[in-house]
Design a protein around this motif. Structure first.
Motif, PDB file in Angstrom:
ATOM      1  N   LEU A 291       0.756  -1.011   0.038  1.00 30.05           N
ATOM      2  CA  LEU A 291       0.169   0.035   0.114  1.00 30.05           C
ATOM      3  C   LEU A 291       0.817   1.256   0.115  1.00 30.05           C
ATOM      4  N   ILE A 294       2.046   1.627  -3.471  1.00 35.13           N
ATOM      5  CA  ILE A 294       0.953   2.049  -4.524  1.00 35.13           C
ATOM      6  C   ILE A 294       0.519   3.779  -4.230  1.00 35.13           C
ATOM      7  N   SER A 295       0.675   3.861  -2.831  1.00 32.93           N
ATOM      8  CA  SER A 295       0.182   5.671  -2.538  1.00 32.93           C
ATOM      9  C   SER A 295       1.343   6.146  -3.216  1.00 32.93           C
ATOM     10  N   ILE A 297       3.216   5.868  -5.747  1.00 34.24           N
ATOM     11  CA  ILE A 297       2.875   5.842  -7.266  1.00 34.24           C
ATOM     12  C   ILE A 297       1.875   6.754  -7.810  1.00 34.24           C
ATOM     13  N   LEU A 298       0.826   6.780  -6.964  1.00 26.92           N
ATOM     14  CA  LEU A 298      -0.364   7.539  -7.145  1.00 26.92           C
ATOM     15  C   LEU A 298      -0.082   8.996  -7.053  1.00 26.92           C
TER      16      LEU A 298
END
Length: 318
Positions: A291, A294-295, A297-298
């Protein structure tokens, strides 16, 4: 209504009651030994009566509050099936008790649990070493006994059993500490100094009530031990942990102490769903690497989009 019909209804209600009645738990199945029942006839009540043959009358007296045992709590404890004379002299069966009985040798936990392969997984011998190094023994010496924390009449192994929740484990363990540290009379009997005010001595701790409710005293007041269920080397207050990061991090102390037997590492690796299911969520401790990635990358994509948008605006103006 006919008698046969009434009888039929009665039988149906009886069967329905048996079907709906909750099954007895393990604690309820435990039968008290006969000597325990006899002792609890007096020691299970705040008032007890006896025949004073010398005066020829029945007397009622108040039981010493430290000698009162709740039969249900005793039965639910680890020693609930024991007879009182397994540990105490059988001479206590007569009343009035002989005063000299109080001077007799008392069994310690190590007399039964030490050096026995049956209890090797509980590491009693290692616990004994840790206790000898603890601040309790340093202050009280040989006067400090295991039963001062672990009442043999009520003790349970809650820290190593999955049938207990985190709040139950915390409450049970903290009550051991508070039974002395919040009892002015009991504290004065053991220590020749003023009883510390716990709220004041912990005034550095943010959101005290939340911490006291969700973590044990020993998380901060013991040294780390990776082999035992619960560390027993109680540290002096000067050595207590006061660094928030020690617990609020992905590899914090709580994983090695309070959550040792709840498999927190596997839950952390399962992802966000596991963190949401976990009753013991701790800020900063239940982090998930996937997570986090992913955070990032976003966040990078959003930042890149903003940069591209600004660049197009600048080019369009020119």
């Amino acid at each position: 209504m006919s008698k046969n019909y009434q009888k039929y209804v009665s039988w149906m209600l009886a069967l329905l009651f048996l079907f709906l009645a909750p099954a007895k738990g393990e604690d309820e199945k435990v039968e008290l030994a006969s000597t325990a029942k006899a002792c609890l006839h007096c020691h299970g009540e705040s008032l007890y009566s006896f025949e004073n043959e010398m005066m020829g009358l029945t007397e009622t007296k108040r039981m010493n509050p430290y000698f009162i045992l709740d039969s249900a709590t005793y039965k639910a404890g680890e020693h609930g099936t024991f007879s009182c004379d397994d540990c105490h002299s059988p001479d206590y069966s007569t009343y009035p008790h002989n005063a000299e009985l109080k001077l007799e040798f008392k069994y310690s936990c190590q007399d039964c649990h030490g050096g026995d392969d049956t209890y090797a997984h509980l590491h009693f011998d290692e616990i004994e070493i840790e206790v000898q190094n603890s601040v309790h023994v340093q202050k009280l010496g040989d006067a400090f006994k295991c039963e001062m924390c672990h009442d043999p009449h009520t003790n349970k192994l809650v820290a190593s059993s999955n049938k207990y929740s985190i709040p139950e484990i915390v409450s049970f363990n903290n009550n051991m500490c508070l039974s002395c540290h919040m009892d002015e009379v009991k504290y004065a009997i053991l220590v020749d100094e003023d009883q510390p005010e716990l709220m004041k001595t912990h005034d550095w701790l943010p959101n005290q009530s939340l911490h006291f409710k969700n973590v044990r005293c020993i998380e901060c007041h013991t040294s780390r031990n990776d082999t035992m269920m619960v560390a027993h080397n109680i540290l002096p207050k000067e050595s207590a942990i006061k660094n928030c990061v020690e617990c609020h991090s992905s590899n914090g102390l709580l994983q090695a102490k309070l959550y040792k037997y709840l498999n927190i590492e596997s839950r952390s690796n399962e992802g966000i769903a596991s963190s949401l299911r976990n009753e013991a969520y701790v800020i900063g401790a239940n982090r998930n690497r996937a997570l986090n990635l992913i955070s990032l990358i976003l966040f990078g994509m959003v930042l890149s989009g903003i940069v591209v948008h600004i660049s197009f605006r600048i080019i369009k103006r020119k």
